[in-house]
Design a protein around this motif. Structure first.
Motif: not given
Length: 164
Positions: A95-100, A106-114
């Motif tokens: 579970s900890l690995a899945a959270q990380a 999410r951090r690497m995902g693109s920003e929708p506004a871009l």
């Protein structure tokens, strides 16, 4: 320093009360609602609000897009401070690995506004868009084309409402 021990006089406790005391949900009714939506499993089985948990049980919770899996370490019938609540459970390494991994995704995902190239149209752009739309509607409204000559080539057809 505060005493971070939890009461051990209980042998079993309702799952909705334990989820509330362990601070997974703000109220017992929210915990019961999530249980009613079959988002909580105890030892691999879908739980009901009246289901009792004991130390050693495995609880899987689907919270949004993430599933958290914890092992019950202790029971408490009352909601206490966060450090005490964190002693009531131990999160599994999976579970900890899945959270990380989820946080990293999410951090690497693109920003929708871009994805928006120029943003919202200006007032001038809006007028141009509306003008093109209006012109297209006007051209589609008439059945006669401009190419067809009606004998009067030097004067275009009148625009607007016909006169009587």
């Amino acid at each position: 320093m505060a005493d971070l021990s939890f009461p051990t006089f209980m042998d079993r406790l309702r799952i909705d009360k334990w989820l509330w005391a362990a601070r997974f949900f703000k109220t017992r009714s929210l915990a019961a609602d999530e249980i009613g939506k079959n988002r909580i499993q105890v030892n691999g089985e879908v739980a009901k609000a009246s289901r009792e948990v004991k130390a050693g049980d495995t609880v899987a919770m689907r919270l949004g897009p993430l599933t958290r899996t914890v092992t019950v370490r202790g029971l408490s019938g009352q909601r206490g401070p966060a450090p005490v609540a964190q002693q009531l459970y131990e999160e599994t390494p999976e579970s900890l690995a899945a959270q990380a991994a989820f946080r990293e995704q999410r951090r690497m995902g693109s920003e929708p506004a871009l994805a928006i190239e120029q943003g919202r149209p200006t007032k001038r752009d809006r007028r141009e868009i509306d003008g093109v739309r209006h012109q297209a509607e006007w051209d589609n409204r008439w059945s006669a084309s401009i190419d067809e000559s009606n004998g009067d080539d030097d004067h275009p057809p009148p625009r607007g409402r016909p006169q009587r």
